[in-house]
Scaffold this active site. Structure first.
Site, PDB file in Angstrom:
ATOM      1  N   SER A   6       0.835  -1.200   0.000  1.00 34.88           N
ATOM      2  CA  SER A   6       0.000   0.000   0.000  1.00 34.88           C
ATOM      3  C   SER A   6       0.871   1.251   0.000  1.00 34.88           C
ATOM      4  CB  SER A   6      -0.939  -0.018   1.202  1.00 34.88           C
ATOM      5  OG  SER A   6      -1.956   0.938   1.048  1.00 34.88           O
ATOM      6  N   ASN A   7       0.241   2.390   0.120  1.00 32.17           N
ATOM      7  CA  ASN A   7       0.946   3.675   0.166  1.00 32.17           C
ATOM      8  C   ASN A   7       0.675   4.352   1.497  1.00 32.17           C
ATOM      9  OD1 ASN A   7       2.114   4.154  -2.474  1.00 32.17           O
ATOM     10  ND2 ASN A   7       0.019   4.124  -3.229  1.00 32.17           N
ATOM     11  N   ALA A   8       1.642   5.163   1.947  1.00 32.30           N
ATOM     12  CA  ALA A   8       1.403   5.945   3.155  1.00 32.30           C
ATOM     13  C   ALA A   8       0.491   7.107   2.770  1.00 32.30           C
ATOM     14  CB  ALA A   8       2.717   6.473   3.698  1.00 32.30           C
ATOM     15  N   ALA A  41      -3.752   8.072  -3.275  1.00 33.64           N
ATOM     16  CA  ALA A  41      -2.375   7.579  -3.393  1.00 33.64           C
ATOM     17  C   ALA A  41      -2.476   6.149  -3.910  1.00 33.64           C
ATOM     18  CB  ALA A  41      -1.697   7.625  -2.035  1.00 33.64           C
ATOM     19  N   VAL A  42      -2.392   6.042  -5.219  1.00 34.00           N
ATOM     20  CA  VAL A  42      -2.706   4.759  -5.869  1.00 34.00           C
ATOM     21  C   VAL A  42      -1.462   3.873  -5.916  1.00 34.00           C
ATOM     22  CG1 VAL A  42      -3.628   3.734  -7.980  1.00 34.00           C
ATOM     23  CG2 VAL A  42      -4.387   6.019  -7.283  1.00 34.00           C
TER      24      VAL A  42
END
Ligand code: CTP
Length: 207
Positions: free
Chosen positions: A21-23, A88-89
């Protein structure tokens, strides 16, 4: 106006319990959704998993993966006047999702990653009379990279910010136009930047 807003991170699963995932706290997107509602707009929020309450008066679609984000956006965009894409993909996903939970073998493993779809680029391609506002989070060569994204995704403007925005209550953004001009700069609490961005879109982007 009816505004589509994407927010938060996407997740790409390695197996049923682990994901990439992204922060992203989702705070910028949620603040924009709230500011848009306060300004009298109808808001459809497509959001990845975040730890924030759903803003009042907003229609929400909860998604996890980039593919789910894409499906929701493709369905909702035609009924909207424009999109603000703050999500935030995850740009990559494991080629294969393992069913169940992977067990340790004691040896290193290699994850093969493939690119996910570029949701905003796809919406930009089919925007017709609609407007498209992208976000660009850059750590190096910010203007060049942001302008490349603006063109690639057919944006009417792009909001450039840097990695200090992640998980922060504050932000500092520069808005770039298709002819590479800095047309606005905002800094301060994300809630205030959100209001300024909505005013900017009303004044300068909506035709
Ligand atoms: N975006 C999207 N779909 C993707 C990647 C990004 O819709 N698969 C959107 C983001 O929500 C943002 C804009 O495109 O509005 C730019 O996202 P960013 O992560 O800064 O850039 P990328 O296009 O992913 O490029 P890179 O990661 O190489 O910087």
């Amino acid at each position: 106006m009816r505004i589509l807003i994407t927010a938060g991170p996407t997740r790409e699963y390695v197996d049923d319990v682990r994901f990439l995932s992204n922060a992203s706290s989702g705070r910028m997107g949620y603040s924009i959704a709230e500011a848009a509602v306060r300004a009298g707009h109808e808001v459809v929020l497509v959001t990845g998993p975040v730890d924030l309450p759903v803003p009042e008066g907003v229609q929400v679609a909860q998604i996890e993966t980039t593919d789910e984000l894409r499906k929701s956006c493709l369905e909702l965009f035609p009924s909207c006047d424009g999109i603000i894409a703050t999500a935030a993909v995850c740009d990559y996903r494991p080629r294969q999702r393992v069913h169940g939970k992977m067990t340790k073998t004691g040896a290193p493993i290699v994850l093969e990653l493939v690119e996910t779809s570029d949701v905003l680029a796809e919406l930009g391609e089919q925007k017709a009379h609609r407007w498209v506002v992208g976000f660009a989070l850059e750590s190096q060569d910010p203007r060049t990279n942001a302008m490349r994204k603006l063109r690639m995704k057919n944006c009417d403007c792009i909001v450039l910010n840097d990695t200090s925005a992640i998980s922060s209550l504050e932000n500092q953004v520069e808005i770039l136009s298709p002819d590479s001009e800095t047309v606005a700069e905002f800094r301060g609490p994300k809630t205030r930047i959100a209001e300024q961005l909505i005013e900017f879109i009303e004044d300068k982007i909506v035709k």
